[in-house]
Design a protein around this motif. Structure first.
Motif, PDB file in Angstrom:
ATOM      1  N   MET A   1       0.847  -1.198   0.000  1.00  0.00           N
ATOM      2  CA  MET A   1       0.000   0.000   0.000  1.00  0.00           C
ATOM      3  C   MET A   1       0.883   1.248   0.000  1.00  0.00           C
ATOM      4  O   MET A   1       1.869   1.317   0.713  1.00  0.00           O
ATOM      5  N   THR A   2       0.529   2.267  -0.785  1.00  0.00           N
ATOM      6  CA  THR A   2       1.409   3.427  -0.932  1.00  0.00           C
ATOM      7  C   THR A   2       0.782   4.739  -0.526  1.00  0.00           C
ATOM      8  O   THR A   2       1.424   5.777  -0.573  1.00  0.00           O
ATOM      9  N   GLY A   3      -0.479   4.757  -0.126  1.00  0.00           N
ATOM     10  CA  GLY A   3      -1.126   6.034   0.182  1.00  0.00           C
ATOM     11  C   GLY A   3      -1.858   6.035   1.497  1.00  0.00           C
ATOM     12  O   GLY A   3      -2.186   4.983   2.049  1.00  0.00           O
ATOM     13  N   LEU A   4      -2.118   7.247   1.995  1.00  0.00           N
ATOM     14  CA  LEU A   4      -2.923   7.411   3.191  1.00  0.00           C
ATOM     15  C   LEU A   4      -4.395   7.263   2.827  1.00  0.00           C
ATOM     16  O   LEU A   4      -4.771   7.338   1.655  1.00  0.00           O
ATOM     17  N   ARG A 298       2.675  12.576   9.903  1.00  0.00           N
ATOM     18  CA  ARG A 298       2.196  12.990   8.570  1.00  0.00           C
ATOM     19  C   ARG A 298       3.094  14.065   7.965  1.00  0.00           C
ATOM     20  O   ARG A 298       3.275  14.124   6.751  1.00  0.00           O
ATOM     21  N   MET A 299       3.675  14.926   8.798  1.00  0.00           N
ATOM     22  CA  MET A 299       4.583  15.941   8.265  1.00  0.00           C
ATOM     23  C   MET A 299       5.896  15.296   7.804  1.00  0.00           C
ATOM     24  O   MET A 299       6.461  15.693   6.784  1.00  0.00           O
ATOM     25  N   LEU A 300       6.371  14.290   8.528  1.00  0.00           N
ATOM     26  CA  LEU A 300       7.548  13.542   8.070  1.00  0.00           C
ATOM     27  C   LEU A 300       7.239  12.803   6.769  1.00  0.00           C
ATOM     28  O   LEU A 300       8.085  12.723   5.867  1.00  0.00           O
ATOM     29  N   PRO A 310      14.372  10.543   4.084  1.00  0.00           N
ATOM     30  CA  PRO A 310      14.468   9.215   3.466  1.00  0.00           C
ATOM     31  C   PRO A 310      13.134   8.726   2.929  1.00  0.00           C
ATOM     32  O   PRO A 310      12.098   8.859   3.580  1.00  0.00           O
ATOM     33  N   ARG A 311      13.166   8.144   1.736  1.00  0.00           N
ATOM     34  CA  ARG A 311      11.934   7.697   1.086  1.00  0.00           C
ATOM     35  C   ARG A 311      11.206   6.625   1.891  1.00  0.00           C
ATOM     36  O   ARG A 311       9.998   6.441   1.759  1.00  0.00           O
ATOM     37  N   GLY A 312      11.946   5.934   2.759  1.00  0.00           N
ATOM     38  CA  GLY A 312      11.316   4.916   3.582  1.00  0.00           C
ATOM     39  C   GLY A 312      10.217   5.456   4.471  1.00  0.00           C
ATOM     40  O   GLY A 312       9.311   4.720   4.886  1.00  0.00           O
ATOM     41  N   LEU A 313      10.252   6.756   4.760  1.00  0.00           N
ATOM     42  CA  LEU A 313       9.234   7.369   5.609  1.00  0.00           C
ATOM     43  C   LEU A 313       7.891   7.513   4.897  1.00  0.00           C
ATOM     44  O   LEU A 313       6.888   7.839   5.525  1.00  0.00           O
ATOM     45  N   VAL A 323       4.283   3.822   9.220  1.00  0.00           N
ATOM     46  CA  VAL A 323       4.864   3.275  10.455  1.00  0.00           C
ATOM     47  C   VAL A 323       6.225   3.896  10.766  1.00  0.00           C
ATOM     48  O   VAL A 323       6.495   4.313  11.898  1.00  0.00           O
ATOM     49  N   ALA A 324       7.111   3.951   9.776  1.00  0.00           N
ATOM     50  CA  ALA A 324       8.455   4.486  10.021  1.00  0.00           C
ATOM     51  C   ALA A 324       8.392   5.948  10.454  1.00  0.00           C
ATOM     52  O   ALA A 324       9.105   6.369  11.370  1.00  0.00           O
TER      53      ALA A 324
END
Length: 448
Positions: A1-4, A298-300, A310-313, A323-324
């Motif tokens: 999953m890629t979106g909120l 959400r701001m991160l 980092p894109r992992g966020l 989660v990250a």
């Protein structure tokens, strides 16, 4: 999953804003402010309320036009430039992460009421773990818990005001305490102005309603309804409760060793009232902390979406939770634990003085962004900010004046001492790593 996921309704949006803005700033910070200004703290909170009202109007306009999760950080990038967006988002996320530490420090203070011999670090760790679990579950779970927390606070404040009015009528206290012990403004204009800084800190986090709009159902309708109801409630809750408090208890009895609300209940002599209200102020701190964990994550998420982190966020789990980013947002808890170990009696003041810089900087930039937004886009039909451009200019001027005077106010001497080097570091980081890179927003990547 890629979106909120868009799972929040208008009522939940309003309660998220209340959850952030009615917490330690009111229930514990108000004692700090009363000590600075005396009964004239009502003037301080009224001034802070006017600045907040102007800010909410600016945010409502911009958010109705573009209900993105990145909110004012993304707006700054689009209307002032990529560097402005970088500064706003990092200043704000740092402020909120440190504010999480402020709330959890207050939790340790409140728990002394029942368990004075238990180390505060136990409470910090236990409650922090529980709220992280709530936020990790899903945005729907977060919204439901925050709604319940905020409903308890709203009911408690209304009950506090009604009980206070009953005590005033029954005992004939009147307005004697407003003029006793040095008069209405015992510390003069300087005390009133210093307390304005605390008032702004108290209202801080109301802007998170704009961040949550990115996960709202029917965002345009929800945003307008939530913005309007939130300001009315805050005016009643802050000024009404403080007016009652100052009438019942001499302002000299306010402090930060316990909530002044609990002090008032102790003065009434009502059985079990102090313990019940201490439970409420504990819930208030947990509610604000819960909202702040959500907003910081959400701001991160937005920063990573713009290529500034980092894109992992940007990764979310199957329930739509980043989660990250959420776990990174918990860093403020570690900072608070360290400050509490270092100076437990001064921990709250230190955390407020340091965390407020990012909030003041962000609020100032929101006003500036709104001026640029109006020139480029114009006012949306669904909501139009009144008094433009004077309200935006006055708001920006007020924030600048507050920041400029912090070095001359004892409680906030650390604010610019921390904030200026922090901005210098951010500027250096941007110049070294991000300035030469192509903007993801320009390439159509940034949709946060």
């Amino acid at each position: 999953m890629t979106g909120l996921q868009r799972s929040l309704g208008p009522g939940q949006l309003a309660m998220i804003a209340i959850g952030g803005a009615i917490g330690t700033g009111l229930f514990l910070g108000s004692g700090f402010a009363i000590g600075l200004a005396g009964p004239a703290v009502l003037v301080s909170y009224a001034i802070g309320g006017l600045v907040t009202l102007a800010l909410m109007g600016c945010l409502a306009e911009m958010t109705v036009a573009d209900p993105a999760t990145g909110s004012f950080g993304l707006f700054a990038e689009r209307h002032l430039g990529r560097f402005a967006g970088f500064l706003v988002r990092y200043a704000y996320v740092t402020c909120i992460i440190l504010a999480i530490g402020t709330e959890v420090t207050a939790v340790a203070i409140y728990m002394r009421f029942w368990a004075p011999d238990v180390p505060g670090l136990w409470w910090i760790g236990g409650f922090a773990g529980a709220l992280l679990a709530v936020n990790l579950a899903s945005v729907r779970m977060f919204g439901a818990v925050e709604y319940a927390f905020s409903a308890v606070k709203v009911a408690a404040i209304l009950a506090f005001v009604l009980i206070g009015l009953w005590v005033i009528a029954l005992t004939g206290v009147g307005l004697h305490h407003y003029s006793a012990h040095g008069g209405f403004a015992p510390h003069g204009i300087g005390g009133i102005w210093t307390a304005v800084i605390v008032a702004i800190f108290s209202y801080l986090s109301i802007e998170m309603i704009a961040v949550a709009a990115g996960e709202a159902r029917e965002p345009e309708r929800a945003i307008v309804a939530a913005f309007r109801s939130t300001m009315l409630r805050l005016a009643l809750f802050y000024l009404g409760s403080l007016a009652v408090m100052l009438a019942i208890v001499p302002w000299t009895q306010a402090g930060t060793t316990t909530s002044p609300f609990v002090t008032v209940m102790q003065a009434t002599g009502l059985p079990y009232a102090p313990g019940i209200l201490n439970a409420v102020v504990l819930i208030a701190a947990l509610s604000a902390m819960n909202s702040q964990l959500y907003t910081a994550s959400r701001m991160l998420f937005s920063l990573a979406g713009s290529g500034f982190a980092p894109r992992g966020l940007t990764r979310v789990n199957r329930r739509g939770v980043p989660v990250a980013a959420l776990l990174a947002s918990a860093a403020g808890i570690a900072v608070a634990a360290g400050v509490y170990l270092w100076r437990p009696d001064a921990a709250l003041g230190v955390m407020i003085a340091v965390s407020i810089f990012g909030g003041l900087f962000t609020w100032g930039m929101i006003f500036v962004t709104h001026l640029a937004f109006r020139r480029r886009v114009g006012a949306p039909a669904a909501f139009r900010m009144w008094g433009y451009p004077w309200t935006s200019l006055a708001g920006a001027g007020a924030i600048l004046a507050i920041l400029a005077t912090t070095p001359f106010t004892g409680p906030f001497a650390l604010t610019l001492a921390y904030g200026v080097p922090f901005l210098a570091i951010l500027t250096g980081v941007y110049a070294l790593w991000f300035r030469s890179k192509d903007s993801p927003a320009a390439a159509g990547i940034d949709r946060r």
